[in-house]
Design a protein around this motif. Structure first.
Motif, PDB file in Angstrom:
ATOM      1  N   VAL A   4     101.430  13.266  32.278  1.00 29.89           N
ATOM      2  CA  VAL A   4     100.568  12.531  31.353  1.00 29.89           C
ATOM      3  C   VAL A   4     101.382  11.469  30.617  1.00 29.89           C
ATOM      4  N   ALA A   5     102.588  11.806  30.207  1.00 30.34           N
ATOM      5  CA  ALA A   5     103.458  10.841  29.530  1.00 30.34           C
ATOM      6  C   ALA A   5     103.800   9.681  30.459  1.00 30.34           C
ATOM      7  N   ALA A   6     104.083   9.977  31.713  1.00 28.45           N
ATOM      8  CA  ALA A   6     104.419   8.929  32.680  1.00 28.45           C
ATOM      9  C   ALA A   6     103.217   8.020  32.952  1.00 28.45           C
ATOM     10  N   ILE A   7     102.043   8.618  33.064  1.00 27.43           N
ATOM     11  CA  ILE A   7     100.832   7.822  33.309  1.00 27.43           C
ATOM     12  C   ILE A   7     100.544   6.917  32.115  1.00 27.43           C
ATOM     13  N   THR A   8     100.615   7.471  30.907  1.00 25.37           N
ATOM     14  CA  THR A   8     100.339   6.648  29.721  1.00 25.37           C
ATOM     15  C   THR A   8     101.388   5.555  29.550  1.00 25.37           C
ATOM     16  N   GLU A   9     102.610   5.828  29.968  1.00 28.58           N
ATOM     17  CA  GLU A   9     103.655   4.799  29.894  1.00 28.58           C
ATOM     18  C   GLU A   9     103.309   3.626  30.821  1.00 28.58           C
ATOM     19  N   ARG A  10     102.846   3.932  32.018  1.00 29.90           N
ATOM     20  CA  ARG A  10     102.433   2.865  32.958  1.00 29.90           C
ATOM     21  C   ARG A  10     101.207   2.135  32.421  1.00 29.90           C
ATOM     22  N   GLU A  11     100.285   2.878  31.781  1.00 27.63           N
ATOM     23  CA  GLU A  11      99.111   2.242  31.183  1.00 27.63           C
ATOM     24  C   GLU A  11      99.522   1.262  30.085  1.00 27.63           C
ATOM     25  N   ILE A  12     100.491   1.646  29.267  1.00 27.32           N
ATOM     26  CA  ILE A  12     100.979   0.766  28.198  1.00 27.32           C
ATOM     27  C   ILE A  12     101.545  -0.511  28.792  1.00 27.32           C
ATOM     28  N   GLU A  13     102.303  -0.374  29.846  1.00 24.53           N
ATOM     29  CA  GLU A  13     102.891  -1.541  30.509  1.00 24.53           C
ATOM     30  C   GLU A  13     101.796  -2.495  31.001  1.00 24.53           C
ATOM     31  N   LEU A  14     100.784  -1.944  31.644  1.00 27.37           N
ATOM     32  CA  LEU A  14      99.704  -2.775  32.192  1.00 27.37           C
ATOM     33  C   LEU A  14      98.847  -3.398  31.095  1.00 27.37           C
ATOM     34  N   ILE A  15      98.508  -2.619  30.084  1.00 34.00           N
ATOM     35  CA  ILE A  15      97.645  -3.178  29.044  1.00 34.00           C
ATOM     36  C   ILE A  15      98.412  -4.195  28.201  1.00 34.00           C
ATOM     37  N   SER A  16      99.725  -4.040  28.100  1.00 32.34           N
ATOM     38  CA  SER A  16     100.538  -5.055  27.417  1.00 32.34           C
ATOM     39  C   SER A  16     100.475  -6.371  28.180  1.00 32.34           C
ATOM     40  N   ARG A  17     100.548  -6.297  29.498  1.00 29.23           N
ATOM     41  CA  ARG A  17     100.407  -7.502  30.322  1.00 29.23           C
ATOM     42  C   ARG A  17      99.008  -8.087  30.179  1.00 29.23           C
ATOM     43  N   PHE A  18      98.006  -7.225  30.060  1.00 28.45           N
ATOM     44  CA  PHE A  18      96.622  -7.661  29.888  1.00 28.45           C
ATOM     45  C   PHE A  18      96.468  -8.419  28.563  1.00 28.45           C
ATOM     46  N   VAL A  19      97.082  -7.914  27.510  1.00 31.58           N
ATOM     47  CA  VAL A  19      97.033  -8.570  26.195  1.00 31.58           C
ATOM     48  C   VAL A  19      97.680  -9.953  26.273  1.00 31.58           C
ATOM     49  N   LEU A  51      94.406  -0.430  35.825  1.00 28.84           N
ATOM     50  CA  LEU A  51      94.178   0.408  34.653  1.00 28.84           C
ATOM     51  C   LEU A  51      93.123   1.468  34.927  1.00 28.84           C
ATOM     52  N   ASN A  52      92.070   1.097  35.654  1.00 27.92           N
ATOM     53  CA  ASN A  52      91.030   2.077  36.004  1.00 27.92           C
ATOM     54  C   ASN A  52      91.604   3.183  36.878  1.00 27.92           C
ATOM     55  N   THR A  53      92.481   2.826  37.798  1.00 29.06           N
ATOM     56  CA  THR A  53      93.114   3.825  38.661  1.00 29.06           C
ATOM     57  C   THR A  53      93.980   4.772  37.842  1.00 29.06           C
ATOM     58  N   LEU A  54      94.752   4.196  36.913  1.00 34.97           N
ATOM     59  CA  LEU A  54      95.598   5.044  36.065  1.00 34.97           C
ATOM     60  C   LEU A  54      94.774   5.941  35.148  1.00 34.97           C
ATOM     61  N   GLU A  55      93.654   5.427  34.665  1.00 36.77           N
ATOM     62  CA  GLU A  55      92.800   6.280  33.834  1.00 36.77           C
ATOM     63  C   GLU A  55      92.270   7.458  34.654  1.00 36.77           C
ATOM     64  N   ALA A  56      91.890   7.182  35.892  1.00 36.91           N
ATOM     65  CA  ALA A  56      91.420   8.267  36.762  1.00 36.91           C
ATOM     66  C   ALA A  56      92.546   9.277  36.998  1.00 36.91           C
ATOM     67  N   ASP A  57      93.768   8.789  37.172  1.00 33.30           N
ATOM     68  CA  ASP A  57      94.916   9.692  37.344  1.00 33.30           C
ATOM     69  C   ASP A  57      95.135  10.536  36.085  1.00 33.30           C
ATOM     70  N   ARG A  58      95.014   9.913  34.921  1.00 32.85           N
ATOM     71  CA  ARG A  58      95.195  10.637  33.657  1.00 32.85           C
ATOM     72  C   ARG A  58      94.110  11.689  33.495  1.00 32.85           C
ATOM     73  N   ARG A  59      92.875  11.326  33.811  1.00 32.86           N
ATOM     74  CA  ARG A  59      91.776  12.286  33.714  1.00 32.86           C
ATOM     75  C   ARG A  59      92.027  13.491  34.633  1.00 32.86           C
ATOM     76  N   LEU A  60      92.534  13.200  35.818  1.00 36.59           N
ATOM     77  CA  LEU A  60      92.849  14.265  36.770  1.00 36.59           C
ATOM     78  C   LEU A  60      93.965  15.151  36.226  1.00 36.59           C
ATOM     79  N   ALA A  61      95.000  14.533  35.658  1.00 37.90           N
ATOM     80  CA  ALA A  61      96.115  15.302  35.093  1.00 37.90           C
ATOM     81  C   ALA A  61      95.666  16.166  33.917  1.00 37.90           C
ATOM     82  N   LEU A  62      94.686  15.658  33.164  1.00 37.31           N
ATOM     83  CA  LEU A  62      94.154  16.434  32.036  1.00 37.31           C
ATOM     84  C   LEU A  62      93.158  17.491  32.489  1.00 37.31           C
TER      85      LEU A  62
END
Length: 155
Positions: A4-19, A51-62
């Motif tokens: 979960v930490a690794a997935i959220t870290e990748r999400e932060i990277e992507l959403i930072s690029r999105f911003v 980001l949608n793919t990573l969210e699906a991965d996070r949901r699966l991990a949770l």
């Protein structure tokens, strides 16, 4: 659980690029420079898909289903796993970046709406001039062209 930490870290990277892309888009809109908007839009779509793919991965991990609220599920998971401090910090950063992205997106949408209104107003002004040539009506009730003579046209 470090997943979960690794997935959220990748999400932060992507959403930072999105911003960053949203800020670039805003700069282009402020300059009224549409030349880069198509490229920015394509990049935004690519990042959103990732980001949608990573969210699906996070949901699966949770272990949550599609109908469960992600924020509530994440809060519950973090409460059950207090040792996952990296995931907790990442989650808060992700929420903060998401709020920033939403605000930028809404502001950019307002700028686009403003540009569309200005373009619409300009088109109205340009097309109104041709409509004014048919502002007079003949004795048969049909629009008559303006003759150019103010005396005849006003009679």
């Amino acid at each position: 659980m470090a997943e979960v930490a690794a997935i959220t870290e990748r999400e932060i990277e992507l959403i930072s690029r999105f911003v960053v892309l949203l800020k670039d888009e805003q700069d282009a809109l402020k300059r009224a420079d549409p030349s880069v908007l198509q490229e920015i839009g394509a990049e935004k779509i690519g990042l959103a898909e990732q980001l949608n793919t990573l969210e699906a991965d996070r949901r699966l991990a949770l272990g949550i289903t599609d109908d469960q609220n992600t924020r509530e599920a994440m809060a519950g998971w973090l409460a059950q796993h207090p040792e996952e401090s990296t995931a907790a910090v990442n989650w808060e950063k992700l929420l903060e970046l998401s709020r920033e992205a939403k605000q930028l997106h809404e502001l950019n949408a307002g700028l686009v709406a403003m540009h569309l209104q200005l373009a619409s107003d300009a088109l109205t002004i340009l097309t109104r001039q041709s409509e004014q040539h048919h502002a007079l009506y003949g004795s048969d009730g049909q629009a008559a062209p303006v003759s150019g003579s103010r005396i005849v046209d006003s009679a």
